[in-house]
Write an enzyme that holds these catalytic residues in place. Sequence first.
Site, PDB file in Angstrom:
ATOM      1  N   ASP A 149     104.514 -11.157 -38.622  1.00  0.00           N
ATOM      2  CA  ASP A 149     103.155 -10.633 -38.617  1.00  0.00           C
ATOM      3  C   ASP A 149     103.081  -9.404 -37.721  1.00  0.00           C
ATOM      4  O   ASP A 149     103.348  -9.476 -36.520  1.00  0.00           O
ATOM      5  CB  ASP A 149     102.186 -11.707 -38.116  1.00  0.00           C
ATOM      6  CG  ASP A 149     100.741 -11.220 -38.080  1.00  0.00           C
ATOM      7  OD1 ASP A 149      99.984 -11.550 -38.999  1.00  0.00           O
ATOM      8  OD2 ASP A 149     100.382 -10.501 -37.120  1.00  0.00           O
ATOM      9  N   TYR A 191      99.516  -2.022 -33.886  1.00  0.00           N
ATOM     10  CA  TYR A 191     100.549  -2.410 -32.926  1.00  0.00           C
ATOM     11  C   TYR A 191     101.567  -1.279 -32.729  1.00  0.00           C
ATOM     12  O   TYR A 191     102.390  -1.351 -31.810  1.00  0.00           O
ATOM     13  CB  TYR A 191     101.293  -3.663 -33.380  1.00  0.00           C
ATOM     14  CG  TYR A 191     100.437  -4.892 -33.593  1.00  0.00           C
ATOM     15  CD1 TYR A 191      99.110  -4.952 -33.171  1.00  0.00           C
ATOM     16  CD2 TYR A 191     100.974  -6.016 -34.231  1.00  0.00           C
ATOM     17  CE1 TYR A 191      98.339  -6.083 -33.379  1.00  0.00           C
ATOM     18  CE2 TYR A 191     100.198  -7.149 -34.446  1.00  0.00           C
ATOM     19  CZ  TYR A 191      98.890  -7.178 -34.028  1.00  0.00           C
ATOM     20  OH  TYR A 191      98.122  -8.300 -34.252  1.00  0.00           O
ATOM     21  N   LYS A 206      98.192  -5.383 -41.008  1.00  0.00           N
ATOM     22  CA  LYS A 206      96.733  -5.321 -40.954  1.00  0.00           C
ATOM     23  C   LYS A 206      96.292  -3.864 -40.915  1.00  0.00           C
ATOM     24  O   LYS A 206      96.924  -3.040 -40.250  1.00  0.00           O
ATOM     25  CB  LYS A 206      96.209  -6.059 -39.714  1.00  0.00           C
ATOM     26  CG  LYS A 206      96.768  -7.460 -39.549  1.00  0.00           C
ATOM     27  CD  LYS A 206      96.302  -8.089 -38.255  1.00  0.00           C
ATOM     28  CE  LYS A 206      97.181  -9.266 -37.886  1.00  0.00           C
ATOM     29  NZ  LYS A 206      98.513  -8.860 -37.354  1.00  0.00           N
ATOM     30  N   HIS A 220      91.732  -5.718 -40.188  1.00  0.00           N
ATOM     31  CA  HIS A 220      91.969  -6.193 -38.826  1.00  0.00           C
ATOM     32  C   HIS A 220      90.692  -6.517 -38.055  1.00  0.00           C
ATOM     33  O   HIS A 220      90.685  -7.387 -37.185  1.00  0.00           O
ATOM     34  CB  HIS A 220      92.776  -5.133 -38.063  1.00  0.00           C
ATOM     35  CG  HIS A 220      93.582  -5.675 -36.942  1.00  0.00           C
ATOM     36  ND1 HIS A 220      94.729  -5.065 -36.473  1.00  0.00           N
ATOM     37  CD2 HIS A 220      93.421  -6.772 -36.167  1.00  0.00           C
ATOM     38  CE1 HIS A 220      95.228  -5.762 -35.479  1.00  0.00           C
ATOM     39  NE2 HIS A 220      94.452  -6.800 -35.260  1.00  0.00           N
ATOM     40  N   TRP A 280      95.544 -16.265 -34.274  1.00  0.00           N
ATOM     41  CA  TRP A 280      96.211 -15.385 -33.319  1.00  0.00           C
ATOM     42  C   TRP A 280      95.978 -15.972 -31.930  1.00  0.00           C
ATOM     43  O   TRP A 280      95.047 -16.729 -31.715  1.00  0.00           O
ATOM     44  CB  TRP A 280      95.766 -13.936 -33.446  1.00  0.00           C
ATOM     45  CG  TRP A 280      94.328 -13.548 -33.200  1.00  0.00           C
ATOM     46  CD1 TRP A 280      93.397 -13.284 -34.148  1.00  0.00           C
ATOM     47  CD2 TRP A 280      93.676 -13.304 -31.938  1.00  0.00           C
ATOM     48  NE1 TRP A 280      92.211 -12.899 -33.574  1.00  0.00           N
ATOM     49  CE2 TRP A 280      92.345 -12.896 -32.211  1.00  0.00           C
ATOM     50  CE3 TRP A 280      94.090 -13.375 -30.597  1.00  0.00           C
ATOM     51  CZ2 TRP A 280      91.430 -12.579 -31.208  1.00  0.00           C
ATOM     52  CZ3 TRP A 280      93.176 -13.060 -29.586  1.00  0.00           C
ATOM     53  CH2 TRP A 280      91.860 -12.672 -29.899  1.00  0.00           C
ATOM     54  N   PRO A 288      97.727 -18.424 -30.443  1.00  0.00           N
ATOM     55  CA  PRO A 288      97.664 -19.888 -30.531  1.00  0.00           C
ATOM     56  C   PRO A 288      97.878 -20.588 -29.200  1.00  0.00           C
ATOM     57  O   PRO A 288      97.568 -21.775 -29.065  1.00  0.00           O
ATOM     58  CB  PRO A 288      98.795 -20.233 -31.514  1.00  0.00           C
ATOM     59  CG  PRO A 288      99.739 -19.073 -31.439  1.00  0.00           C
ATOM     60  CD  PRO A 288      98.873 -17.875 -31.200  1.00  0.00           C
ATOM     61  N   LYS A 324     104.045 -15.527 -30.354  1.00  0.00           N
ATOM     62  CA  LYS A 324     104.858 -14.373 -29.957  1.00  0.00           C
ATOM     63  C   LYS A 324     105.654 -14.725 -28.712  1.00  0.00           C
ATOM     64  O   LYS A 324     105.142 -15.369 -27.783  1.00  0.00           O
ATOM     65  CB  LYS A 324     103.954 -13.170 -29.714  1.00  0.00           C
ATOM     66  CG  LYS A 324     104.605 -12.005 -28.952  1.00  0.00           C
ATOM     67  CD  LYS A 324     104.110 -11.936 -27.511  1.00  0.00           C
ATOM     68  CE  LYS A 324     104.789 -10.807 -26.737  1.00  0.00           C
ATOM     69  NZ  LYS A 324     104.320 -10.743 -25.327  1.00  0.00           N
ATOM     70  N   SER A 325     106.912 -14.309 -28.677  1.00  0.00           N
ATOM     71  CA  SER A 325     107.717 -14.372 -27.469  1.00  0.00           C
ATOM     72  C   SER A 325     108.798 -13.305 -27.581  1.00  0.00           C
ATOM     73  O   SER A 325     109.238 -12.988 -28.687  1.00  0.00           O
ATOM     74  CB  SER A 325     108.366 -15.750 -27.293  1.00  0.00           C
ATOM     75  OG  SER A 325     109.210 -15.743 -26.146  1.00  0.00           O
ATOM     76  N   VAL A 326     109.220 -12.758 -26.452  1.00  0.00           N
ATOM     77  CA  VAL A 326     110.327 -11.806 -26.467  1.00  0.00           C
ATOM     78  C   VAL A 326     111.627 -12.488 -26.050  1.00  0.00           C
ATOM     79  O   VAL A 326     112.671 -11.841 -25.972  1.00  0.00           O
ATOM     80  CB  VAL A 326     110.045 -10.601 -25.539  1.00  0.00           C
ATOM     81  CG1 VAL A 326     108.821  -9.831 -26.024  1.00  0.00           C
ATOM     82  CG2 VAL A 326     109.866 -11.045 -24.094  1.00  0.00           C
ATOM     83  N   ARG A 379     112.689 -19.182 -26.360  1.00  0.00           N
ATOM     84  CA  ARG A 379     111.307 -19.584 -26.632  1.00  0.00           C
ATOM     85  C   ARG A 379     111.009 -19.499 -28.130  1.00  0.00           C
ATOM     86  O   ARG A 379     110.252 -20.306 -28.662  1.00  0.00           O
ATOM     87  CB  ARG A 379     110.342 -18.687 -25.851  1.00  0.00           C
ATOM     88  CG  ARG A 379     110.382 -18.919 -24.348  1.00  0.00           C
ATOM     89  CD  ARG A 379     109.598 -20.165 -23.961  1.00  0.00           C
ATOM     90  NE  ARG A 379     109.765 -20.481 -22.557  1.00  0.00           N
ATOM     91  CZ  ARG A 379     109.144 -19.897 -21.546  1.00  0.00           C
ATOM     92  NH1 ARG A 379     108.310 -18.902 -21.797  1.00  0.00           N
ATOM     93  NH2 ARG A 379     109.348 -20.276 -20.306  1.00  0.00           N
ATOM     94  N   GLU A 436     113.110 -20.148 -30.439  1.00  0.00           N
ATOM     95  CA  GLU A 436     113.695 -21.378 -30.983  1.00  0.00           C
ATOM     96  C   GLU A 436     112.806 -22.575 -30.687  1.00  0.00           C
ATOM     97  O   GLU A 436     112.588 -23.437 -31.547  1.00  0.00           O
ATOM     98  CB  GLU A 436     115.098 -21.584 -30.393  1.00  0.00           C
ATOM     99  CG  GLU A 436     116.106 -20.537 -30.835  1.00  0.00           C
ATOM    100  CD  GLU A 436     117.435 -20.655 -30.114  1.00  0.00           C
ATOM    101  OE1 GLU A 436     117.469 -21.279 -29.016  1.00  0.00           O
ATOM    102  OE2 GLU A 436     118.436 -20.127 -30.634  1.00  0.00           O
TER     103      GLU A 436
END
Length: 302
Positions: A50, A55, A80, A113, A189, A191, A234-236, A240, A242
Amino acid sequence: MAFGPSNMTYVELSNGIRMPQLGYGVYQVTVDECERCVRDALEVGYRHIDTAQSYFNEERVGAAVAASGVDRGDIWLTTKVWLEHYGEGATRASVEESLRKLRTDYLDLVLLHQPFGDAYGAWRDLVKLYEEGKVRAIGISNFYVDRMVEFCEFNDIKPMVNQMETHPLNQQVELLEWEAKYSVVPEAWAPFGEGRGGLFENPVLAEIGAAHGKTTAQVMLRWNLQRGVVVIPKSVHRERMEENLDVFDFELTGDEMQKIAALDTKTSSFFSHSDPAMVQWFANIVEERKSNHDCRQDKKNW
């Protein structure tokens, strides 16, 4: 099309196509990190990505998808349309630019959006793109229940998805009820609410997680999944990513779902789209971007 792990769950949109219920969101992923993050997400098993025009990382997402070796038909790709591109003609041109940046000849889902500006003109462009097959599904984002109902009632082709802030402190119960009436799939979004209000340390979520050998983050995702909500955490961090994908091997009990329901404050953890000052802020952002674009054009023509 096979979207993700064999135990992935799906929601069926009103046009009959299936959407993977868990994806990877790239909001606030920097341009420098985005390509690596999306490649990591695809490598660990995500098949739903997404992004959004606002962005400013669509090109990086497209590069990661192209380099991943995963068949495009096995990836659900959402973007979006931002406010400055609303309006007949302008919206179409912006989606065609998104297609170019994302290196694809179709998109699985395109959302409006924000609920402001010429949303109806923008929607007419999305409908045309949908009818032409360049977009498989179309929807909205940040449309509160009254605006969502209005949009469903005054458009022949109704939104198929509505992406909203949805987490244990802002559960959108009324919105979910109305979305069900119009066959609009809810998507969350933030969450995790970005951890605001101490969500990651919440004792109720921690106790439920301990009973299942899961983290509070996994409990929050599982709770929304069981409510039929699509989630895009979202995670970088690869580990996380996984962890967020590992939520299909347990189920919350009815009692646990009720305990989480009791956490609802019915209040945004961020801001209200019905606050006049915020509406004005969005309008100012559009004007600033238009001015910056005009300045760039003047320099180019000078």
